[in-house]
Design a protein around this motif. Structure first.
Motif, PDB file in Angstrom:
ATOM      1  N   ALA A  95       0.822  -1.216   0.000  1.00 36.06           N
ATOM      2  CA  ALA A  95       0.000   0.000   0.000  1.00 36.06           C
ATOM      3  C   ALA A  95       0.855   1.263   0.000  1.00 36.06           C
ATOM      4  CB  ALA A  95      -0.943   0.003   1.199  1.00 36.06           C
ATOM      5  N   ALA A  96       2.111   1.133   0.372  1.00 31.66           N
ATOM      6  CA  ALA A  96       3.017   2.287   0.341  1.00 31.66           C
ATOM      7  C   ALA A  96       3.343   2.619  -1.117  1.00 31.66           C
ATOM      8  CB  ALA A  96       4.293   1.981   1.115  1.00 31.66           C
ATOM      9  N   ALA A  97       3.612   3.879  -1.373  1.00 29.01           N
ATOM     10  CA  ALA A  97       3.964   4.310  -2.729  1.00 29.01           C
ATOM     11  C   ALA A  97       5.291   3.676  -3.155  1.00 29.01           C
ATOM     12  CB  ALA A  97       4.083   5.830  -2.777  1.00 29.01           C
ATOM     13  N   ALA A  98       5.479   3.543  -4.453  1.00 30.95           N
ATOM     14  CA  ALA A  98       6.753   3.064  -4.997  1.00 30.95           C
ATOM     15  C   ALA A  98       7.869   3.994  -4.527  1.00 30.95           C
ATOM     16  CB  ALA A  98       6.688   3.042  -6.519  1.00 30.95           C
ATOM     17  N   PRO A  99       9.085   3.469  -4.373  1.00 28.26           N
ATOM     18  CA  PRO A  99      10.186   4.281  -3.825  1.00 28.26           C
ATOM     19  C   PRO A  99      10.406   5.623  -4.538  1.00 28.26           C
ATOM     20  CG  PRO A  99      10.843   1.988  -3.915  1.00 28.26           C
ATOM     21  CD  PRO A  99       9.503   2.077  -4.610  1.00 28.26           C
ATOM     22  N   GLU A 100      10.359   5.647  -5.860  1.00 32.15           N
ATOM     23  CA  GLU A 100      10.603   6.917  -6.558  1.00 32.15           C
ATOM     24  C   GLU A 100       9.511   7.948  -6.257  1.00 32.15           C
ATOM     25  OE1 GLU A 100       8.838   3.775  -9.078  1.00 32.15           O
ATOM     26  OE2 GLU A 100      10.798   3.892  -8.136  1.00 32.15           O
ATOM     27  N   THR A 101       8.260   7.500  -6.162  1.00 35.98           N
ATOM     28  CA  THR A 101       7.161   8.401  -5.803  1.00 35.98           C
ATOM     29  C   THR A 101       7.285   8.812  -4.346  1.00 35.98           C
ATOM     30  OG1 THR A 101       5.706   7.363  -7.426  1.00 35.98           O
ATOM     31  CG2 THR A 101       4.642   8.631  -5.664  1.00 35.98           C
ATOM     32  N   GLY A 102       7.577   7.845  -3.486  1.00 37.10           N
ATOM     33  CA  GLY A 102       7.732   8.131  -2.067  1.00 37.10           C
ATOM     34  C   GLY A 102       8.811   9.166  -1.810  1.00 37.10           C
ATOM     35  N   GLU A 103       9.938   9.017  -2.485  1.00 34.40           N
ATOM     36  CA  GLU A 103      11.026   9.971  -2.300  1.00 34.40           C
ATOM     37  C   GLU A 103      10.645  11.358  -2.791  1.00 34.40           C
ATOM     38  OE1 GLU A 103      15.844  10.359  -2.846  1.00 34.40           O
ATOM     39  OE2 GLU A 103      14.783   8.868  -4.051  1.00 34.40           O
ATOM     40  N   ARG A 104      10.004  11.428  -3.938  1.00 38.32           N
ATOM     41  CA  ARG A 104       9.574  12.726  -4.482  1.00 38.32           C
ATOM     42  C   ARG A 104       8.622  13.428  -3.503  1.00 38.32           C
ATOM     43  NH1 ARG A 104       6.265  11.360  -8.382  1.00 38.32           N
ATOM     44  NH2 ARG A 104       4.410  12.342  -7.542  1.00 38.32           N
ATOM     45  N   LEU A 105       7.647  12.690  -2.980  1.00 40.02           N
ATOM     46  CA  LEU A 105       6.665  13.290  -2.080  1.00 40.02           C
ATOM     47  C   LEU A 105       7.262  13.615  -0.717  1.00 40.02           C
ATOM     48  CD1 LEU A 105       3.468  11.272  -3.037  1.00 40.02           C
ATOM     49  CD2 LEU A 105       4.113  13.598  -3.715  1.00 40.02           C
ATOM     50  N   TYR A 106       8.207  12.808  -0.268  1.00 42.76           N
ATOM     51  CA  TYR A 106       8.922  13.075   0.982  1.00 42.76           C
ATOM     52  C   TYR A 106       9.639  14.426   0.889  1.00 42.76           C
ATOM     53  CZ  TYR A 106      12.886  12.604   4.253  1.00 42.76           C
ATOM     54  OH  TYR A 106      13.841  12.814   5.209  1.00 42.76           O
ATOM     55  N   HIS A 107      10.349  14.657  -0.205  1.00 46.13           N
ATOM     56  CA  HIS A 107      11.060  15.925  -0.382  1.00 46.13           C
ATOM     57  C   HIS A 107      10.080  17.079  -0.583  1.00 46.13           C
ATOM     58  CE1 HIS A 107      15.023  14.275  -0.158  1.00 46.13           C
ATOM     59  NE2 HIS A 107      14.746  13.382  -1.096  1.00 46.13           N
ATOM     60  N   HIS A 108       9.000  16.826  -1.306  1.00 47.09           N
ATOM     61  CA  HIS A 108       7.989  17.867  -1.508  1.00 47.09           C
ATOM     62  C   HIS A 108       7.388  18.282  -0.161  1.00 47.09           C
ATOM     63  CE1 HIS A 108       4.880  20.137  -3.653  1.00 47.09           C
ATOM     64  NE2 HIS A 108       4.068  19.689  -2.711  1.00 47.09           N
ATOM     65  N   PHE A 109       7.058  17.298   0.674  1.00 44.42           N
ATOM     66  CA  PHE A 109       6.496  17.561   1.999  1.00 44.42           C
ATOM     67  C   PHE A 109       7.465  18.415   2.823  1.00 44.42           C
ATOM     68  CE2 PHE A 109       6.292  16.240   6.477  1.00 44.42           C
ATOM     69  CZ  PHE A 109       4.983  16.580   6.786  1.00 44.42           C
ATOM     70  N   SER A 110       8.736  18.043   2.851  1.00 44.88           N
ATOM     71  CA  SER A 110       9.739  18.813   3.594  1.00 44.88           C
ATOM     72  C   SER A 110       9.857  20.231   3.056  1.00 44.88           C
ATOM     73  CB  SER A 110      11.102  18.112   3.520  1.00 44.88           C
ATOM     74  OG  SER A 110      11.066  16.870   4.168  1.00 44.88           O
ATOM     75  N   ASP A 111       9.863  20.378   1.733  1.00 43.55           N
ATOM     76  CA  ASP A 111       9.948  21.700   1.112  1.00 43.55           C
ATOM     77  C   ASP A 111       8.727  22.544   1.453  1.00 43.55           C
ATOM     78  OD1 ASP A 111      12.393  21.042   0.023  1.00 43.55           O
ATOM     79  OD2 ASP A 111      11.585  20.581  -1.970  1.00 43.55           O
ATOM     80  N   ARG A 112       7.569  21.914   1.526  1.00 42.46           N
ATOM     81  CA  ARG A 112       6.334  22.634   1.862  1.00 42.46           C
ATOM     82  C   ARG A 112       6.409  23.172   3.292  1.00 42.46           C
ATOM     83  NH1 ARG A 112       3.348  26.067   0.789  1.00 42.46           N
ATOM     84  NH2 ARG A 112       1.148  25.929   1.261  1.00 42.46           N
ATOM     85  N   LEU A 113       6.927  22.373   4.220  1.00 41.25           N
ATOM     86  CA  LEU A 113       7.105  22.850   5.597  1.00 41.25           C
ATOM     87  C   LEU A 113       8.045  24.054   5.617  1.00 41.25           C
ATOM     88  CD1 LEU A 113       7.540  19.489   7.564  1.00 41.25           C
ATOM     89  CD2 LEU A 113       5.513  20.946   7.522  1.00 41.25           C
ATOM     90  N   ARG A 114       9.142  23.969   4.877  1.00 42.90           N
ATOM     91  CA  ARG A 114      10.096  25.086   4.811  1.00 42.90           C
ATOM     92  C   ARG A 114       9.424  26.343   4.260  1.00 42.90           C
ATOM     93  NH1 ARG A 114      13.368  20.825   2.899  1.00 42.90           N
ATOM     94  NH2 ARG A 114      14.920  20.262   4.468  1.00 42.90           N
ATOM     95  N   ALA A 115       8.594  26.169   3.245  1.00 42.70           N
ATOM     96  CA  ALA A 115       7.900  27.307   2.639  1.00 42.70           C
ATOM     97  C   ALA A 115       6.948  27.982   3.620  1.00 42.70           C
ATOM     98  CB  ALA A 115       7.132  26.851   1.387  1.00 42.70           C
ATOM     99  N   MET A 116       6.528  27.240   4.653  1.00 36.44           N
ATOM    100  CA  MET A 116       5.647  27.796   5.686  1.00 36.44           C
ATOM    101  C   MET A 116       6.442  28.341   6.870  1.00 36.44           C
ATOM    102  SD  MET A 116       2.324  25.297   5.605  1.00 36.44           S
ATOM    103  CE  MET A 116       3.098  23.725   5.255  1.00 36.44           C
ATOM    104  N   GLY A 117       7.766  28.457   6.706  1.00 29.56           N
ATOM    105  CA  GLY A 117       8.596  29.075   7.721  1.00 29.56           C
ATOM    106  C   GLY A 117       9.128  28.148   8.792  1.00 29.56           C
ATOM    107  N   ILE A 118       8.999  26.840   8.596  1.00 32.06           N
ATOM    108  CA  ILE A 118       9.474  25.870   9.578  1.00 32.06           C
ATOM    109  C   ILE A 118      10.922  25.493   9.261  1.00 32.06           C
ATOM    110  CG2 ILE A 118       9.096  23.568  10.577  1.00 32.06           C
ATOM    111  CD1 ILE A 118       6.832  25.656  11.102  1.00 32.06           C
TER     112      ILE A 118
END
Length: 147
Positions: A95-118
Motif C-alpha cells: 500500500a506504500a507508494a513506490a520508492p521513486e514516488t515516495g522519495e519525491r513526495l517526501y522531499h515535496h512535503f519537507s519543502d512545503r514545511l520550509r515554505a511555511m517558515g518551519i
C-alpha cells in the motif's frame, strides 16, 4: 499520506554513525507516501501539521502550533507506516507508494514545511536510520490524509 508525529524536546537521526538531521524543540515527523498520493496530499498534510495545536501555552494547555512556538521539524521517511497486518504475522507494504514516488513526495512535503517558515532537518530516504528522540508529554499523533 500518513504521518506519525511526536512532540519532542530534541530529536536526531543518524545513518552509519553520521548525523543527517537534528533538532531541538519541535516535532519528529515520520512520514509515508501511499499508493495514489500526490503533491496535493503532501501539501494538505503539511498544512495540518504546522497548524496542529499540540504545544503548551502559558496556562499549560495544548493551545499552540509549531508555527506559534517557532519549533523545528525533523522529517524521516518511514514506509512501514504503510504496513498491512491483516494477514498473518508478516506485514505487507504494497500500500506504500513506490520508492521513486515516495522519495519525491517526501522531499515535496519537507519543502512545503520550509515554505511555511518551519526549520526542517531530514533523515536520508531509503537508508537504514537510527532515530533518537525525547518525546515531550508524551504527545504522539497519527495523521492520514485518506481518512
Amino acid at each position: 499520506m500518513r504521518a506519525l508525529i511526536q512532540r519532542v524536546s530534541r530529536a536526531r537521526v543518524t545513518v552509519a554513525g553520521r548525523t543527517t538531521g537534528e533538532i531541538g524543540a519541535g516535532l519528529l515527523i515520520l512520514v509515508c507516501a501511499m499508493q495514489g498520493d500526490s503533491e496535493a496530499e503532501a501539501d494538505r498534510l503539511a498544512q495540518k501539521i504546522v497548524k496542529l495545536r499540540i504545544f503548551k501555552d502559558a496556562a499549560d494547555k495544548m493551545n499552540l502550533s509549531l508555527v506559534d512556538t517557532g519549533g523545528a521539524a525533523l522529517v524521516v521517511s518511514q514506509f512501514t507506516l504503510g504496513a498491512d497486518t491483516s494477514r498473518g504475522n508478516r506485514p505487507g507494504f504494497s500500500a506504500a507508494a513506490a520508492p521513486e514516488t515516495g522519495e519525491r513526495l517526501y522531499h515535496h512535503f519537507s519543502d512545503r514545511l520550509r515554505a511555511m517558515g518551519i526549520s526542517v532537518a531530514n533523515g536520508e530516504f531509503g537508508a537504514d536510520m537510527d532515530v533518537e528522540l525525547v518525546n515531550q508529554g508524551p504527545v504522539t499523533i497519527w495523521l492520514d490524509t485518506a481518512g
